[in-house]
Design a protein around this motif. Sequence first.
Motif, mmCIF file in Angstrom:
data_model
loop_
_atom_site.group_PDB
_atom_site.id
_atom_site.type_symbol
_atom_site.label_atom_id
_atom_site.label_comp_id
_atom_site.label_asym_id
_atom_site.label_seq_id
_atom_site.Cartn_x
_atom_site.Cartn_y
_atom_site.Cartn_z
ATOM 1 N N PRO A 1 1.249 0.713 9.755
ATOM 2 C CA PRO A 1 0.367 0.966 8.613
ATOM 3 C C PRO A 1 1.128 0.886 7.295
ATOM 4 O O PRO A 1 2.359 1.010 7.256
ATOM 5 C CB PRO A 1 -0.142 2.389 8.870
ATOM 6 C CG PRO A 1 0.013 2.586 10.346
ATOM 7 C CD PRO A 1 1.266 1.824 10.707
ATOM 8 N N ARG A 2 0.411 0.672 6.217
ATOM 9 C CA ARG A 2 1.053 0.592 4.905
ATOM 10 C C ARG A 2 1.916 1.824 4.649
ATOM 11 O O ARG A 2 1.543 2.953 4.971
ATOM 12 C CB ARG A 2 0.014 0.426 3.804
ATOM 13 C CG ARG A 2 -1.059 1.485 3.767
ATOM 14 C CD ARG A 2 -1.994 1.300 2.588
ATOM 15 N NE ARG A 2 -2.604 -0.013 2.562
ATOM 16 C CZ ARG A 2 -2.746 -0.760 1.455
ATOM 17 N NH1 ARG A 2 -2.343 -0.286 0.290
ATOM 18 N NH2 ARG A 2 -3.318 -1.937 1.507
ATOM 19 N N GLY A 3 3.118 1.577 4.119
ATOM 20 C CA GLY A 3 4.080 2.644 3.885
ATOM 21 C C GLY A 3 4.995 2.920 5.054
ATOM 22 O O GLY A 3 5.927 3.721 4.938
ATOM 23 N N PRO B 1 0.679 5.817 -4.557
ATOM 24 C CA PRO B 1 -0.761 6.021 -4.746
ATOM 25 C C PRO B 1 -1.630 5.223 -3.776
ATOM 26 O O PRO B 1 -2.856 5.383 -3.800
ATOM 27 C CB PRO B 1 -0.995 5.529 -6.187
ATOM 28 C CG PRO B 1 0.352 5.433 -6.815
ATOM 29 C CD PRO B 1 1.288 5.117 -5.696
ATOM 30 N N HIS B 2 -1.017 4.400 -2.930
ATOM 31 C CA HIS B 2 -1.801 3.432 -2.143
ATOM 32 C C HIS B 2 -1.546 3.532 -0.641
ATOM 33 O O HIS B 2 -1.686 2.550 0.086
ATOM 34 C CB HIS B 2 -1.493 2.014 -2.625
ATOM 35 C CG HIS B 2 -1.666 1.836 -4.095
ATOM 36 N ND1 HIS B 2 -2.875 1.984 -4.733
ATOM 37 C CD2 HIS B 2 -0.751 1.561 -5.071
ATOM 38 C CE1 HIS B 2 -2.725 1.780 -6.025
ATOM 39 N NE2 HIS B 2 -1.450 1.534 -6.259
ATOM 40 N N VAL B 3 -1.182 4.726 -0.160
ATOM 41 C CA VAL B 3 -0.885 4.879 1.274
ATOM 42 C C VAL B 3 -1.834 5.875 1.953
ATOM 43 O O VAL B 3 -1.549 6.352 3.045
ATOM 44 C CB VAL B 3 0.586 5.315 1.509
ATOM 45 C CG1 VAL B 3 1.538 4.224 1.051
ATOM 46 C CG2 VAL B 3 0.884 6.645 0.833
ATOM 47 N N ALA B 4 -2.966 6.165 1.332
ATOM 48 C CA ALA B 4 -3.908 7.108 1.912
ATOM 49 C C ALA B 4 -4.558 6.528 3.167
ATOM 50 O O ALA B 4 -4.557 5.315 3.386
ATOM 51 C CB ALA B 4 -4.979 7.488 0.891
ATOM 52 N N ASP C 1 -7.025 3.812 2.616
ATOM 53 C CA ASP C 1 -6.420 2.491 2.416
ATOM 54 C C ASP C 1 -6.108 1.834 3.758
ATOM 55 O O ASP C 1 -6.362 0.642 3.960
ATOM 56 C CB ASP C 1 -5.133 2.611 1.587
ATOM 57 C CG ASP C 1 -5.368 3.131 0.185
ATOM 58 O OD1 ASP C 1 -6.279 2.623 -0.486
ATOM 59 O OD2 ASP C 1 -4.638 4.053 -0.232
ATOM 60 N N ALA C 2 -5.542 2.618 4.686
ATOM 61 C CA ALA C 2 -5.218 2.073 6.004
ATOM 62 C C ALA C 2 -6.479 1.667 6.752
ATOM 63 O O ALA C 2 -6.477 0.672 7.497
ATOM 64 C CB ALA C 2 -4.425 3.106 6.808
#
Length: 514
Positions: free
Chosen positions: A142-144, A198-201, A204-205
């Motif tokens: 996942p992102r992050g 700010p974009h790893v919630a 977002d995933a």
Amino acid sequence: MPNSARLRAAALTTTLLLSAVLAGCGDDSGTDGDLTDQRLSWKACPAPSQAEGGGPAPSPLPDGDAWQCATMKAPRDWDDPEGETIGLALIRAQTSGDASRRIGSLVFNFGGPGGSGVTTLPAFGQDYAKLRTRYDLVSFDPRGVGRSAPVICLNNQQLDRYFQQDATPDDAAERTELVDNTQEFNAACDKNSGKMLPHVATTDAARDMDLLRQVLGDDKLHYFGISYGTELGGVYAHLFPEKVGRAVFDAVVDPTQNAEESSLGQAKGFQLALDNFAEDCVTKVEDCPVGDSAQDVKNRIARLLKELDSKPIPGIYPRQLTQTAATTGIAQALYSKDFWEYLTDGLEQAYDGDGRVLMALADALNGRNEDGEYSNLIPANVAINCADDKPRYDTAYVEKKLPEFVDASPLFGDWLAWGLLTCTDWPVAGAAEHPDVSAPGAPPILVIGNTGDPATPYEGAGRMVDALGKGVGVELTYKGQGHGAYDSKNKCVQDAVDGYLLDGRTPAAGTVCS
């Protein structure tokens, strides 16, 4: 330091540390233009990056087929979908069965948050061989996380010191040091990864997963979520109810709880697991080497931790086993009944002044490999949960709540309570008190709760069913021990899941497996 979020996938990291079955992914990004039209370039998987945990490239599947890896482009900021992109690392095993009976892709998220799906799916791939007869098995970082624009905070040496700190302060000076160390960690995350924070919630995933569904060519997302993966699956179902295919939630996160409530629930869950471990040890035919009775086992552990608070013992050279490291290692071992033997060995050795086994268990939870390198499991875990969780706690609040936590668990209560400080002074505001998983219109989702689960207590499964909405969640109960049910190898559970995913047979609500 401990916190509720980090503990959600500890069994995963122990398995990875002990089995060392790891994987990596490629770094091709697909085509430009509309991201739903990108074509994935699947290649042989390289060795995983340090952020993914290191180690060798994945071994071939039992039938000799190779794992394949690719990278999918996704918007860094979903509020600006035509702006800058990031690469999301993917891995798959193509279906082993007749192509005419292929259902589609089955996407896995194994939890954390912060766990690398690219390294985890090959580690457990043999467990899903039956599911592979009708699905391509797919997972992702996942992102992050891992290779997917990883959140990076402190370096390896700094992390060693960070995890050696006293995470259960007894006086004002220790409280100040804990707060200072937390602020230092959070500031490092902002300095090194501020653009991603700010974009790893989880929302977002979830949007990434719907993009993945489209890029894979599937009309519906068929999904297997474990631990935090159940929260991610629930958020996906809320955002895209009409796109949900056959979905399984195993080791279910309670979607109705905030961070404090979740940590308190885990205090009760880990205490229950400790009680079960102690009872199991003393009822074996042979003598229990760590106590004469269940209460004696727990009393001796409490004495050990108290002694380590002032006098650590040698751990994995050159580090010492501190009170915090020992507590971390004990919690790690309670995630699976398969690890109880390691806990018994670790305690027996620690009573003789050797802390290596308990420290190895603690290292697994903290994402540290044998070479002294850390994956980005903990930075990603903190970043995702602090982006998700709105509450921010201070020392005065924690001190007020300590009696309630210690009453829930004399051994783990203060450790989990002080973990609430993790998001204090985090540079990004949290999104909500708890996730919204309401999914009216979604098809049936199989929700599995384990009565002996320490990390995601059993009650969370029923609350997930209620939160998903009428006619969506279908609850199955497993009367067992450890974190999760399907990988326990319980035949009743596996038959129910396989029948649902492979043939669309939804078990009767309220089914019980033991």
